[in-house]
Design an enzyme around this catalytic site. Structure first.
Site, PDB file in Angstrom:
ATOM      1  N   HIS A 200       0.838  -1.203   0.000  1.00 40.92           N
ATOM      2  CA  HIS A 200       0.000   0.000   0.000  1.00 40.92           C
ATOM      3  C   HIS A 200       0.873   1.253   0.000  1.00 40.92           C
ATOM      4  O   HIS A 200       0.482   2.278  -0.569  1.00 40.92           O
ATOM      5  CB  HIS A 200      -0.900   0.022   1.240  1.00 40.92           C
ATOM      6  CG  HIS A 200      -2.065  -0.916   1.164  1.00 40.92           C
ATOM      7  ND1 HIS A 200      -3.206  -0.639   0.449  1.00 40.92           N
ATOM      8  CD2 HIS A 200      -2.265  -2.138   1.732  1.00 40.92           C
ATOM      9  CE1 HIS A 200      -4.069  -1.631   0.572  1.00 40.92           C
ATOM     10  NE2 HIS A 200      -3.525  -2.566   1.346  1.00 40.92           N
ATOM     11  N   ASP A 207      -7.563  -2.696  -1.495  1.00 39.75           N
ATOM     12  CA  ASP A 207      -8.372  -3.594  -0.669  1.00 39.75           C
ATOM     13  C   ASP A 207      -9.803  -3.555  -1.198  1.00 39.75           C
ATOM     14  O   ASP A 207     -10.397  -2.478  -1.335  1.00 39.75           O
ATOM     15  CB  ASP A 207      -8.341  -3.161   0.798  1.00 39.75           C
ATOM     16  CG  ASP A 207      -6.989  -3.442   1.443  1.00 39.75           C
ATOM     17  OD1 ASP A 207      -6.241  -4.293   0.919  1.00 39.75           O
ATOM     18  OD2 ASP A 207      -6.700  -2.801   2.479  1.00 39.75           O
ATOM     19  N   TYR A 235      -6.440 -16.041   5.199  1.00 42.41           N
ATOM     20  CA  TYR A 235      -5.144 -15.444   5.537  1.00 42.41           C
ATOM     21  C   TYR A 235      -5.374 -14.489   6.704  1.00 42.41           C
ATOM     22  O   TYR A 235      -6.351 -13.741   6.710  1.00 42.41           O
ATOM     23  CB  TYR A 235      -4.558 -14.693   4.339  1.00 42.41           C
ATOM     24  CG  TYR A 235      -3.174 -14.158   4.589  1.00 42.41           C
ATOM     25  CD1 TYR A 235      -2.064 -14.997   4.516  1.00 42.41           C
ATOM     26  CD2 TYR A 235      -2.981 -12.817   4.919  1.00 42.41           C
ATOM     27  CE1 TYR A 235      -0.784 -14.517   4.756  1.00 42.41           C
ATOM     28  CE2 TYR A 235      -1.702 -12.326   5.166  1.00 42.41           C
ATOM     29  CZ  TYR A 235      -0.614 -13.178   5.086  1.00 42.41           C
ATOM     30  OH  TYR A 235       0.664 -12.695   5.342  1.00 42.41           O
ATOM     31  N   HIS A 238      -7.551 -11.043   6.900  1.00 47.67           N
ATOM     32  CA  HIS A 238      -8.125 -10.779   5.577  1.00 47.67           C
ATOM     33  C   HIS A 238      -9.442 -11.517   5.336  1.00 47.67           C
ATOM     34  O   HIS A 238      -9.808 -11.772   4.185  1.00 47.67           O
ATOM     35  CB  HIS A 238      -7.102 -11.134   4.493  1.00 47.67           C
ATOM     36  CG  HIS A 238      -5.953 -10.185   4.425  1.00 47.67           C
ATOM     37  ND1 HIS A 238      -4.956 -10.170   5.374  1.00 47.67           N
ATOM     38  CD2 HIS A 238      -5.653  -9.189   3.546  1.00 47.67           C
ATOM     39  CE1 HIS A 238      -4.074  -9.222   5.072  1.00 47.67           C
ATOM     40  NE2 HIS A 238      -4.476  -8.614   3.967  1.00 47.67           N
ATOM     41  N   ASP A 240     -12.260 -10.169   5.955  1.00 47.99           N
ATOM     42  CA  ASP A 240     -13.275  -9.164   5.657  1.00 47.99           C
ATOM     43  C   ASP A 240     -12.945  -8.338   4.412  1.00 47.99           C
ATOM     44  O   ASP A 240     -13.577  -7.333   4.141  1.00 47.99           O
ATOM     45  CB  ASP A 240     -13.477  -8.235   6.854  1.00 47.99           C
ATOM     46  CG  ASP A 240     -12.207  -7.475   7.228  1.00 47.99           C
ATOM     47  OD1 ASP A 240     -11.120  -7.769   6.666  1.00 47.99           O
ATOM     48  OD2 ASP A 240     -12.300  -6.579   8.094  1.00 47.99           O
ATOM     49  N   HIS A 241     -11.949  -8.753   3.660  1.00 50.81           N
ATOM     50  CA  HIS A 241     -11.640  -8.071   2.402  1.00 50.81           C
ATOM     51  C   HIS A 241     -10.695  -8.938   1.572  1.00 50.81           C
ATOM     52  O   HIS A 241     -10.108  -9.894   2.079  1.00 50.81           O
ATOM     53  CB  HIS A 241     -11.017  -6.697   2.642  1.00 50.81           C
ATOM     54  CG  HIS A 241      -9.636  -6.720   3.231  1.00 50.81           C
ATOM     55  ND1 HIS A 241      -9.393  -6.990   4.563  1.00 50.81           N
ATOM     56  CD2 HIS A 241      -8.414  -6.514   2.666  1.00 50.81           C
ATOM     57  CE1 HIS A 241      -8.080  -6.929   4.807  1.00 50.81           C
ATOM     58  NE2 HIS A 241      -7.473  -6.658   3.657  1.00 50.81           N
ATOM     59  N   HIS A 243      -7.301  -8.435  -0.666  1.00 50.59           N
ATOM     60  CA  HIS A 243      -6.205  -7.506  -0.935  1.00 50.59           C
ATOM     61  C   HIS A 243      -5.508  -7.937  -2.221  1.00 50.59           C
ATOM     62  O   HIS A 243      -5.163  -9.111  -2.386  1.00 50.59           O
ATOM     63  CB  HIS A 243      -5.227  -7.548   0.251  1.00 50.59           C
ATOM     64  CG  HIS A 243      -3.883  -6.944  -0.025  1.00 50.59           C
ATOM     65  ND1 HIS A 243      -3.595  -5.634   0.267  1.00 50.59           N
ATOM     66  CD2 HIS A 243      -2.749  -7.486  -0.551  1.00 50.59           C
ATOM     67  CE1 HIS A 243      -2.324  -5.389  -0.054  1.00 50.59           C
ATOM     68  NE2 HIS A 243      -1.801  -6.493  -0.562  1.00 50.59           N
TER      69      HIS A 243
END
Length: 259
Positions: A200, A207, A235, A238, A240-241, A243
């Protein structure tokens, strides 16, 4: 889709030779037309962002090729990533061919008027693809500063990321992709508990929210569109999203999605 004027490429510019082989095609803005030349009068910039002229093919080089590579960065083939280096090699040819096939064009790997016209339809005047914005890719600050690279580089990396997402969106039926975040300065990254080496901070990463596709479908599709880092459900941190990121090396891990 955001509205914008769509220009149309004039395949032959007055007074300008087409570029073949190892030569470089010219770019906008076009030279001012002669007052008495009707054909020259129509040879204006075809697009508010960037205009190609001539033909680009394997062996071509220069800024026109680099601009093309940005737009086809999402078509490198599964697990691959093309270099944005201004050199039209086999990988760029293959990416152009996949782009053409995705939009029903003759898939010859040679970029000419039909390919450029399709790109013009897909981009806004700030060069972002029509379905993504710089604001979506930067919720940290307004000037892209404070990351691990210069502000200009972070912004340029984010542009490539958006074109990869545009390709992925099209492959997934042109359903909207929700971007919850992108570039972070070092301080923004620290504030959200990001990894010390997070991509990032380079502008490479985004994301994604579940949207109508779901996290796993996004993670699985990302493998085909130039993302060298994919992290998703299963992972740590992660669930909830999803990447996705570019950059060197490859690390894919979304165990709950079979990745």
């Amino acid at each position: 889709m955001r509205s914008r004027p769509i220009g149309f490429l004039v395949s032959t510019l007055a007074g300008a030779a087409l570029a073949f082989g190892g030569t470089t095609a010219s770019a906008s803005p076009s030279a001012a037309p002669a007052p008495d030349s009707a054909s020259a009068a129509t040879a204006r910039a075809a697009d508010g962002c960037y205009t190609w002229s001539g033909i680009l093919r394997e062996g071509s080089s220069g800024e026109a090729v680099r601009q093309l590579q940005i737009r086809v960065a999402g078509y490198p083939g599964t697990g691959n990533q093309i270099a944005i280096d201004g050199a039209f090699g086999p990988a760029t040819k293959a990416a152009v061919s996949r782009f053409q096939s995705a939009y029903g064009l003759a898939a010859d790997g040679i970029a000419g008027p039909a390919t450029f016209n399709k790109i013009y339809q897909l981009q806004d005047d700030d060069c972002t693809p029509v379905n993504f914005t710089y604001a979506e890719l930067n919720r940290c600050n307004s000037d892209w500063s404070g990351g691990k690279v210069s502000a200009a580089t972070a912004r340029a990396n984010a542009l490539v990321t958006m074109w990869k997402l545009q390709a992925m969106r099209h492959a997934m039926g042109d359903r909207p992709i929700t971007v919850n975040g992108g570039f972070r300065s070092v301080s923004c990254n620290s504030a959200v508990g990001g990894a010390a080496n997070s991509r990032h901070m380079y502008g490479h990463a985004a994301d994604l929210g579940a949207g109508s596709q779901g996290f796993c479908a996004l993670a699985q599709a990302a493998r085909n569109h130039g993302f060298t880092e994919i992290l998703g459900p299963g992972y740590p941190g992660h669930n909830d999203h999803t990447h996705v990121a570019g950059g060197s090396g490859r690390f894919w891990s979304a165990p709950s999605c079979g990745i």
